[in-house]
Design a protein around this motif. Structure first.
Motif, PDB file in Angstrom:
ATOM      1  N   GLU B 153       0.850  -1.178   0.000  1.00  0.00           N
ATOM      2  CA  GLU B 153       0.000   0.000   0.000  1.00  0.00           C
ATOM      3  C   GLU B 153       0.896   1.241   0.000  1.00  0.00           C
ATOM      4  N   LEU B 155       0.451   4.986   0.345  1.00  0.00           N
ATOM      5  CA  LEU B 155      -0.498   6.068   0.611  1.00  0.00           C
ATOM      6  C   LEU B 155       0.113   7.418   0.271  1.00  0.00           C
ATOM      7  N   LEU B 157      -0.859  11.755  -0.092  1.00  0.00           N
ATOM      8  CA  LEU B 157      -1.765  12.786   0.403  1.00  0.00           C
ATOM      9  C   LEU B 157      -2.382  13.520  -0.785  1.00  0.00           C
ATOM     10  N   GLU B 162      -6.823  13.966   2.002  1.00  0.00           N
ATOM     11  CA  GLU B 162      -7.174  12.567   2.194  1.00  0.00           C
ATOM     12  C   GLU B 162      -6.034  11.683   1.703  1.00  0.00           C
ATOM     13  N   LEU B 163      -6.200  10.402   1.929  1.00  0.00           N
ATOM     14  CA  LEU B 163      -5.132   9.469   1.563  1.00  0.00           C
ATOM     15  C   LEU B 163      -5.593   8.581   0.424  1.00  0.00           C
ATOM     16  N   ARG B 200       3.977  11.855  -6.334  1.00  0.00           N
ATOM     17  CA  ARG B 200       3.396  12.297  -5.063  1.00  0.00           C
ATOM     18  C   ARG B 200       2.995  13.770  -5.138  1.00  0.00           C
ATOM     19  N   PRO B 252      -7.665   3.868   0.909  1.00  0.00           N
ATOM     20  CA  PRO B 252      -6.852   3.061   1.818  1.00  0.00           C
ATOM     21  C   PRO B 252      -7.593   1.792   2.226  1.00  0.00           C
TER      22      PRO B 252
END
Lengths: 278, 351
Positions: B153, B155, B157, B162-163, B200, B252
């Motif tokens: 996973e 993750l 931002l 939110e993720l 990202r 997530p």
């Protein structure tokens, strides 16, 4: 043969000495390296120094054995990563920020005279970076930090760091907060916020769906009514007659529903007007 | 760099013991010395030798050197020496100056550390090591970088805080092997780092819903390619990025339950909408057919009002009366009727 070899012994010895001196007089500096030659501890010249647009100076390098020493440094870009630094954002989140600094040795002599070797540069960066991160990230929201250039944070920090490390002959080419992760508490609150928002979305979807269906059907009904009205307006009286006929036909004229009602027809009804045969 | 001196050293090791003059009777021919290696070591049986080749050899070499120093007379004929020397030299020449490159590969040649040219696929000759060195790499083909490199996973931002779990891949190619080799040490690792941070950064510019729904993924991908390429160009990395794809953008794992519900609600909403649209189409269609039928009748009515009206009236009444039981009588007349088919005898009907 034995005598021959014994005779040559001094010669061989001399040859060995010569080879040793020769190899220490010649070094190879590769394309990815630059080198500082120091004569009795004093910087004398730089081999294959990086200058934009200039050709390579790599290759064989001659130096005076024993008197001159050669310090090899990297010539290309070097990346240093500072992982998982805990920093507090302006909006009170704790982040774990990974920072990548990409730099180059632009003044090898400064580097060798201040730090001595390339390996020491990382210690300097490790010492300088954290306070820079605290200061810049402390002014920004978590999301802004994650964004490119982070509202200029990367750029500001690059310049600040660059100014600090110029004295060591380094140039900071790029500084980026490569990734940010929320710490446990911030992560949990982010999850909570997400659950709340998306549960609300769920309810919204259901309401919107119902409204949507209603809007679609009532629009169609309005259209259908308008279409009928256009026809009826041509002759309302005839329309009324026609519509009544269609209705009788629909309800009582359908052979599929034979004999569902009994119709009592008075002899004086309009239909039987001529029944009497007057 | 290491490519060219590796084989050479290995060769040297295997030649050394063979240089010892055990088999005096052997004819000094021109056979390649490499083939004779197994039989020529005087201190070890071949079995032992092959079992512990490397370490035994090292020991041997040292021991031989020591012996050689003590008793140079045991060295044997100069013919053997010559043969061994030719073997060593030819092995060295072949292994370090002949380079066969497969298709899609290029080689960088450095002469005493300095760049001096590139090799194309096929057979190439260079000066032997240590004068020239060659490093080869596949350059012609597009390569794919997976982010993250193993399933996990990841993750990130989003703009709305939110993720989102994003998987992506980057398609890239070496455009300038010289820059790729010299400007950035380990260009592939640099590309991985830069791609990761560019993606990202891109994700942080869009909202969770935009990314998850895939509505603005294309825009994100374009931005990431642009930024990535600008940095790579500035660094003279010799890399061209031809594509960035988000292969997955999922909520997530911890919120899977909520999103399952949302997906179902969306699916239901879609079905409801379709049903409403179908119903609306039916309403419109029937209004249209009805109105058209009336318009047609009305056209006839305008031509001959009386006739048309009477025709419609009688045709309708005929159908009505034909399909039902008819009683002719005044209101209040008692009438008894046969029961409708399939029913119990009816009570008094009519009035």
């Amino acid at each position: 043969m034995s005598t021959a070899l014994s005779q040559f012994r001094p010669g061989i010895f001399a040859l060995v000495i010569a080879v040793l001196l020769g190899t220490s007089a010649i070094s190879v500096v590769t394309e990815t390296e630059q080198a500082v030659i120091e004569r009795m501890g004093q910087p004398d010249r730089v081999i294959n120094r990086f200058r934009p647009g200039e050709g390579s100076g790599a290759g064989l390098v001659a130096k005076i054995p024993l008197i001159e020493t050669l310090t090899v440094l990297p010539r290309g870009l070097i990346t240093f990563s500072l992982p998982a630094k805990r920093v507090k954002t302006g909006d009170q989140h704790w982040l774990l920020a990974d920072t990548d600094v990409t730099y180059r040795i632009i003044d090898p002599v400064k580097l060798t005279t201040t730090l001595g070797s390339a390996a020491k540069t990382e210690d300097q960066l490790k010492a300088l970076l954290p306070s820079l991160l605290d200061k810049e990230i402390g002014q920004r929201s978590a999301v802004a930090v994650a964004q490119p250039g982070a509202g200029g944070a990367n750029q500001v920090m690059r310049q600040a760091l660059d100014a600090e490390v110029r004295q060591y002959g380094l140039q900071v080419i790029d500084l980026r907060i490569a990734r940010v992760a929320l710490d446990e508490a911030s992560l949990n609150s982010a999850y909570e916020r997400m659950v709340q928002r998306h549960e609300a979305t769920l309810a919204e979807i259901e309401v919107r769906s119902a409204n949507d269906a209603l809007a679609v059907t009532s629009a169609a009904e309005a259209e259908a009514t308008a279409r009928r009205k256009r026809s009826a307006d041509q002759d309302p009286e005839f329309y009324s007659f026609y519509r009544a006929m269609r209705s009788y036909d629909e309800l009582y004229g359908d052979p599929k529903r034979k004999n569902t009602v009994t119709i009592v027809l008075p002899p004086d009804s309009g239909y039987l007007e001529h029944f009497g045969g007057k | 760099m290491s490519e060219s001196d590796g084989p050479k050293r290995r060769k040297k090791k295997s030649e050394d013991p063979q240089a010892e003059p055990v088999q005096q009777g052997e004819i000094p021919g021109n056979a390649p010395p490499v083939e004779k290696t197994p039989v020529s070591n005087p201190w070890h049986s071949p079995a032992e030798e092959s079992a512990q080749r490397r370490s035994a050899r090292m020991d041997d070499v040292l021991r031989q050197r020591a012996m050689r120093a003590r008793s140079p007379f045991r060295m044997g004929s100069s013919g053997m020496w010559g043969l061994a020397a030719i073997g060593v030299v030819s092995a060295w020449l072949i292994s370090t100056s002949l380079h066969v490159l497969p298709a899609n590969h290029s080689g960088i040649v450095t002469t005493l550390g300095r760049y001096s040219g590139q090799l194309a696929p096929g057979m190439n000759l260079t000066l032997p090591w240590p004068l020239q060195q060659v490093s080869t790499r596949e350059t012609g083909r597009e390569q794919v970088l997976m982010l993250p490199d193993k399933e996990a996973e990841t993750l990130m931002l989003t703009r709305d805080g939110e993720l989102i779990d994003v998987r992506s891949l980057v398609r890239w190619k070496i455009t300038d092997l010289k820059s790729f080799t010299f400007a950035v040490p380990d260009g592939e690792a640099a590309l991985r780092r830069l791609s990761d941070s560019a993606i990202r950064a891109g994700v942080a510019e869009f909202t969770f819903d935009e990314l998850r729904g895939g509505r603005r993924q294309a825009e994100l991908q374009q931005r990431v390619i642009g930024r990535l390429q600008r940095v790579l160009d500035a660094w003279k990395a010799g890399i061209a990025v031809s594509g960035v794809e988000l292969t997955a953008a999922n909520p997530p794992a911890r919120l899977a339950e909520t999103f399952k519900k949302i997906d179902k609600a969306n699916e239901d909403a879609r079905k409801n909408h379709e049903a409403a649209v179908a119903y609306a189409a039916r309403i419109r269609y029937s209004a249209e057919t009805e109105a058209n039928a009336f318009d047609k009748a009305y056209q006839l009515y305008r031509i001959a009002p009386g006739v048309t009206r009477e025709r419609i009236y009688y045709e309708t009444i005929e159908r009505v009366l034909r399909n039902n039981q008819v009683v002719i009588g005044n209101a209040g007349t008692g009438v008894s009727l046969p029961p409708p088919p399939g029913e119990k005898p009816a009570e008094k009907g009519g009035q």
